[in-house]
Design a protein around this motif. Structure first.
Motif, mmCIF file in Angstrom:
data_model
loop_
_atom_site.group_PDB
_atom_site.id
_atom_site.type_symbol
_atom_site.label_atom_id
_atom_site.label_comp_id
_atom_site.label_asym_id
_atom_site.label_seq_id
_atom_site.Cartn_x
_atom_site.Cartn_y
_atom_site.Cartn_z
ATOM 1 N N UNK A 64 0.822 -1.211 0.000
ATOM 2 C CA UNK A 64 0.000 0.000 0.000
ATOM 3 C C UNK A 64 0.854 1.259 0.000
ATOM 4 N N UNK A 65 1.906 1.270 0.849
ATOM 5 C CA UNK A 65 2.716 2.485 0.998
ATOM 6 C C UNK A 65 3.917 2.504 0.061
ATOM 7 N N UNK A 66 4.123 1.390 -0.649
ATOM 8 C CA UNK A 66 5.236 1.264 -1.594
ATOM 9 C C UNK A 66 6.588 1.557 -0.909
ATOM 10 N N UNK A 67 6.787 0.877 0.225
ATOM 11 C CA UNK A 67 8.034 1.048 0.993
ATOM 12 C C UNK A 67 8.649 -0.319 1.287
ATOM 13 N N UNK A 68 10.010 -0.328 1.445
ATOM 14 C CA UNK A 68 10.688 -1.546 1.870
ATOM 15 C C UNK A 68 10.569 -1.648 3.401
ATOM 16 N N UNK A 69 10.370 -2.841 3.905
ATOM 17 C CA UNK A 69 10.187 -3.061 5.350
ATOM 18 C C UNK A 69 11.146 -4.149 5.829
ATOM 19 N N UNK A 97 9.679 -6.125 -0.003
ATOM 20 C CA UNK A 97 10.028 -5.125 -1.032
ATOM 21 C C UNK A 97 8.913 -5.082 -2.076
ATOM 22 N N UNK A 98 8.291 -3.907 -2.297
ATOM 23 C CA UNK A 98 7.160 -3.833 -3.243
ATOM 24 C C UNK A 98 7.612 -3.939 -4.702
ATOM 25 N N UNK A 99 6.733 -4.497 -5.516
ATOM 26 C CA UNK A 99 6.951 -4.545 -6.972
ATOM 27 C C UNK A 99 6.104 -3.427 -7.577
ATOM 28 N N UNK A 100 6.762 -2.394 -8.091
ATOM 29 C CA UNK A 100 6.071 -1.186 -8.546
ATOM 30 C C UNK A 100 6.404 -0.930 -10.013
ATOM 31 N N UNK A 101 5.361 -0.610 -10.772
ATOM 32 C CA UNK A 101 5.548 -0.275 -12.197
ATOM 33 C C UNK A 101 4.712 0.952 -12.521
ATOM 34 N N UNK A 102 5.369 1.996 -12.997
ATOM 35 C CA UNK A 102 4.700 3.246 -13.391
ATOM 36 C C UNK A 102 3.783 3.772 -12.281
ATOM 37 N N UNK A 103 4.309 3.711 -11.016
ATOM 38 C CA UNK A 103 3.574 4.276 -9.885
ATOM 39 C C UNK A 103 2.489 3.390 -9.316
ATOM 40 N N UNK A 104 2.294 2.195 -9.852
ATOM 41 C CA UNK A 104 1.262 1.290 -9.375
ATOM 42 C C UNK A 104 1.902 0.042 -8.787
ATOM 43 N N UNK A 105 1.378 -0.397 -7.616
ATOM 44 C CA UNK A 105 1.885 -1.609 -6.969
ATOM 45 C C UNK A 105 1.242 -2.838 -7.595
ATOM 46 N N UNK A 106 2.082 -3.829 -7.880
ATOM 47 C CA UNK A 106 1.575 -5.062 -8.482
ATOM 48 C C UNK A 106 1.801 -6.282 -7.586
ATOM 49 N N UNK A 107 2.632 -6.151 -6.544
ATOM 50 C CA UNK A 107 2.898 -7.280 -5.660
ATOM 51 C C UNK A 107 4.023 -6.958 -4.688
ATOM 52 N N UNK A 108 4.473 -7.985 -3.946
ATOM 53 C CA UNK A 108 5.520 -7.806 -2.940
ATOM 54 C C UNK A 108 6.429 -9.050 -2.933
ATOM 55 N N UNK A 129 21.287 -6.323 0.937
ATOM 56 C CA UNK A 129 20.165 -7.219 0.670
ATOM 57 C C UNK A 129 18.974 -6.442 0.112
ATOM 58 N N UNK A 130 18.718 -5.264 0.692
ATOM 59 C CA UNK A 130 17.604 -4.434 0.202
ATOM 60 C C UNK A 130 17.844 -3.985 -1.239
ATOM 61 N N UNK A 131 19.068 -3.592 -1.532
ATOM 62 C CA UNK A 131 19.386 -3.182 -2.910
ATOM 63 C C UNK A 131 19.181 -4.336 -3.891
ATOM 64 N N UNK A 132 19.592 -5.537 -3.436
ATOM 65 C CA UNK A 132 19.428 -6.717 -4.281
ATOM 66 C C UNK A 132 17.951 -7.006 -4.540
ATOM 67 N N UNK A 133 17.147 -6.932 -3.474
ATOM 68 C CA UNK A 133 15.711 -7.180 -3.636
ATOM 69 C C UNK A 133 15.054 -6.139 -4.547
ATOM 70 N N UNK A 134 15.482 -4.889 -4.419
ATOM 71 C CA UNK A 134 14.922 -3.832 -5.282
ATOM 72 C C UNK A 134 15.237 -4.112 -6.747
ATOM 73 N N UNK A 135 16.458 -4.636 -6.988
ATOM 74 C CA UNK A 135 16.804 -4.963 -8.377
ATOM 75 C C UNK A 135 15.967 -6.136 -8.875
ATOM 76 N N UNK A 136 15.687 -7.098 -7.983
ATOM 77 C CA UNK A 136 14.842 -8.234 -8.362
ATOM 78 C C UNK A 136 13.391 -7.762 -8.619
ATOM 79 N N UNK A 137 12.951 -6.819 -7.797
ATOM 80 C CA UNK A 137 11.601 -6.257 -8.005
ATOM 81 C C UNK A 137 11.533 -5.504 -9.329
ATOM 82 N N UNK A 138 12.617 -4.760 -9.656
ATOM 83 C CA UNK A 138 12.672 -4.049 -10.936
ATOM 84 C C UNK A 138 12.693 -5.021 -12.105
ATOM 85 N N UNK A 139 13.373 -6.170 -11.901
ATOM 86 C CA UNK A 139 13.409 -7.180 -12.952
ATOM 87 C C UNK A 139 12.006 -7.732 -13.221
#
Length: 595
Positions: A64-69, A97-108, A129-139
């Motif tokens: 919902x908040x599009x933040x890493x926890x 770590x949220x999966x976000x595309x064009x400002x919309x959340x699609x999953x975690x 680890x957080x940076x790695x997860x963010x790259x995986x979310x971007x992938x």
């Protein structure tokens, strides 16, 4: 409610990413979609793919908040207090770590530590680890975007296919060498082509009437007529070529084709006659009732009809009604005014011409009105103005039921019912040689004579009421009716222009009226002026000016004696003021016998 499942379409890719994360970090992974359904997982979560996670979990906050926890101690975390399983939790640490595309959340993406060793590994390297997860979310986001783009392209492709197949024209797109890219069903049907004909050969070879175009000759060959006689198809028509240009370079062509039969159908659809019938013709006089009865009987026949009557009596109205009562009502009704078209153009207008028939002839030729009226009715108005040359060609159409187009190599058989009309005396024209006798008898199989308005004066009040309503609506004025004096004037008038003239008078009066009732003041002055021509007799005794004046005053008074404003009307008719009329009435009191 529609549940969106965008990640479902790339779940295999997501599972591969989850397993890749596990192999690098040695920590169990679970990935949820926008509905908090596990779409991928490792370890103990493999068997729980398809289950829904707790609605109050850290996943929801991250989504919902599009933040890493990062949760160090799930049992004591404020985030986890709302979870139904907080007392039974076996987790040592958790990362979301949220999966976000064009400002919309699609999953975690979630990392779960089920041992102190895994928890220490997370805590000791949380930033990397957080940076790695963010790259995986971007992938995952990039794969999702590619999937969405692919689906959008498929949707657009499907839209174009449906659009092409629903077009009235046959359409094909080709590259610069003529190889087919897309075409619609109508194109295949028109030329009776199979897929192997389309995609294995150049279109310039399959349809060899099309010239290969380039920048130098495009204007010359971008359109033309064609004749196609292959694969059990005999087609004539017109084609148009449009260039596909990308960054100033030729990339191909879009070619559309119109069969002449389709052109006829399109014309008929556009010009489809409104369904006016004999019931719409106003009047209950004996004359008009009998005329409508004769017209109805004639409508059930296929014989030629000749409608005669003065100008403005409604000849075209009757012709349309006859057509609409006939078995041809669903086919075209085509009108031609023989007096309105110059004689040198009327032939091509009626019969059409082939391409190259004469200098200036259009590419592809021209369809004549008779072709357009096939299976329907052609109305030849003002037939008395047709030249003797065209009368001969028309006679052939009537006798042979075939059409001889200008420049044509063979005749065209047609099925057309002819209704002709004229305000001239064709019988007299036959006698003086200006109208062919044989054509006259071919046209005059079923004669219908329309009565003039003065022959059915009892219909005038009905026509007035109808026209007042029609023109009041048209002109945006509230006119409720007509006073008795004005009505009597219209009843007594001779109406040389018949119903058309009455329409003009009513429209004029509504425009000029200052009240809701039409009066004499709103009528055209031509109706209130006496047009009297005295026939001169050579041996008539010459009368004094006084005698002539008395006679004309008396005539004017007699004409308007039943009107409320009789003196005003008489003065207008005489061309004098009302005061002058009263002076003359006083002067000639004894001779006029007025009170």
């Amino acid at each position: 409610m529609i549940i969106m499942k965008e990640l479902e379409n790339i779940k295999d890719d997501i599972q591969n990413i989850a397993e890749a994360i596990l192999s690098v970090l040695n920590i169990d992974v679970t990935i949820v979609d926008e509905n908090f359904i596990r779409i991928a997982g490792t370890g103990k979560y493999i068997d729980k793919i398809g289950d829904e996670v707790d609605g109050y979990s850290a996943f929801k906050k991250s989504f919902t908040e599009q933040v890493e926890i990062f949760i160090e101690d799930p049992k004591n975390s404020d985030i986890c207090k709302g979870c139904d399983h907080v007392g039974l939790c076996k987790e040592f640490a958790e990362v979301c770590c949220p999966i976000v595309l064009d400002g919309k959340s699609y999953g975690v993406i979630g990392l779960i530590a089920f041992s102190q060793e895994q928890s220490d590994a997370i805590k000791g390297n949380i930033n990397d680890l957080m940076n790695f997860l963010k790259k995986m979310a971007d992938l995952i986001s990039s794969k999702l975007k590619a999937q969405i783009n692919t689906e959008e392209l498929e949707v657009e492709k499907k839209k174009l296919e449906i659009l092409l197949d629903n077009m009235d024209k046959a359409v094909v797109s080709v590259d610069i060498n003529g190889h087919v890219d897309k075409c619609n069903h109508k194109f295949k049907e028109l030329f009776n082509l199979r897929d192997e004909d389309l995609f294995q050969k150049s279109m310039f070879d399959v349809l060899n009437f099309i010239k290969k175009v380039n920048d130098n000759n495009f204007n010359k060959y971008k359109m033309g007529s064609f004749v196609y006689n292959k694969r059990n198809r005999n087609v004539k028509g017109i084609y148009n070529i449009n260039k596909i240009m990308i960054k100033g370079k030729f990339k191909g062509y879009v070619i559309d084709f119109i069969e002449k039969k389709e052109a006829i159908k399109n014309y008929n659809k556009i010009n489809k006659d409104y369904k006016i019938t004999l019931d719409n013709i106003i009047g209950n006089s004996e004359l008009i009732i009998q005329t409508k009865r004769n017209a109805l009987i004639a409508s059930h026949s296929t014989s030629t009809i000749l409608i005669t009557g003065e100008s403005g009596t409604g000849k075209e109205l009757f012709a349309r009604s006859i057509h609409n009562h006939s078995a041809r009502a669903d086919h075209p009704f085509v009108t031609v005014n023989c007096a309105a078209i110059p004689d040198n153009l009327l032939e091509s207008e009626l019969f059409g011409y082939e391409e190259g028939a004469f200098t200036g002839a259009k590419k592809g030729g021209k369809l004549g009105k008779f072709e357009l009226a096939d299976k329907g009715t052609i109305f030849l108005d003002e037939i008395g103005d047709m030249s003797l040359h065209l009368q001969a060609k028309l006679l052939r159409v009537l006798q042979e039921r075939e059409l001889d187009k200008i420049g044509g190599k063979s005749n065209i058989f047609i099925d057309v019912r002819i209704i002709a009309a004229t305000n001239k005396n064709l019988s007299a024209m036959v006698k003086n040689g200006s109208f062919r006798e044989d054509l006259y008898y071919r046209l005059n199989v079923i004669p219908i004579k329309l009565p003039s308005l003065r022959e059915r004066r009892e219909d005038i009040p009905l026509l007035i009421d109808y026209m007042i309503k029609e023109y009041s609506d048209k002109l945006g004025k509230e006119i409720l009716g007509i006073d008795e004096n004005a009505k009597q004037l219209l009843m007594n008038y001779e109406w040389p222009g018949n119903i058309r003239e009455l329409q003009n008078v009513i429209e004029y009066s509504i425009n000029m009226s200052q009240s809701k009732i039409l009066t004499l003041d709103s009528m055209p002055k031509t109706l209130t002026t006496i047009n009297y021509v005295e026939e001169r007799v050579d041996n008539e005794e010459i009368r004094t000016l006084e005698e002539l004046e008395i006679r004309e005053i008396k005539r004017a008074l007699d004409l308007y004696k039943n009107y409320k404003k009789d003196k005003e009307l008489a003065a207008n008719a005489l061309g004098i003021s009302r005061a002058t009329l009263y002076r003359k009435l006083e002067k000639y009191r004894d001779k006029l016998d007025v009170k």
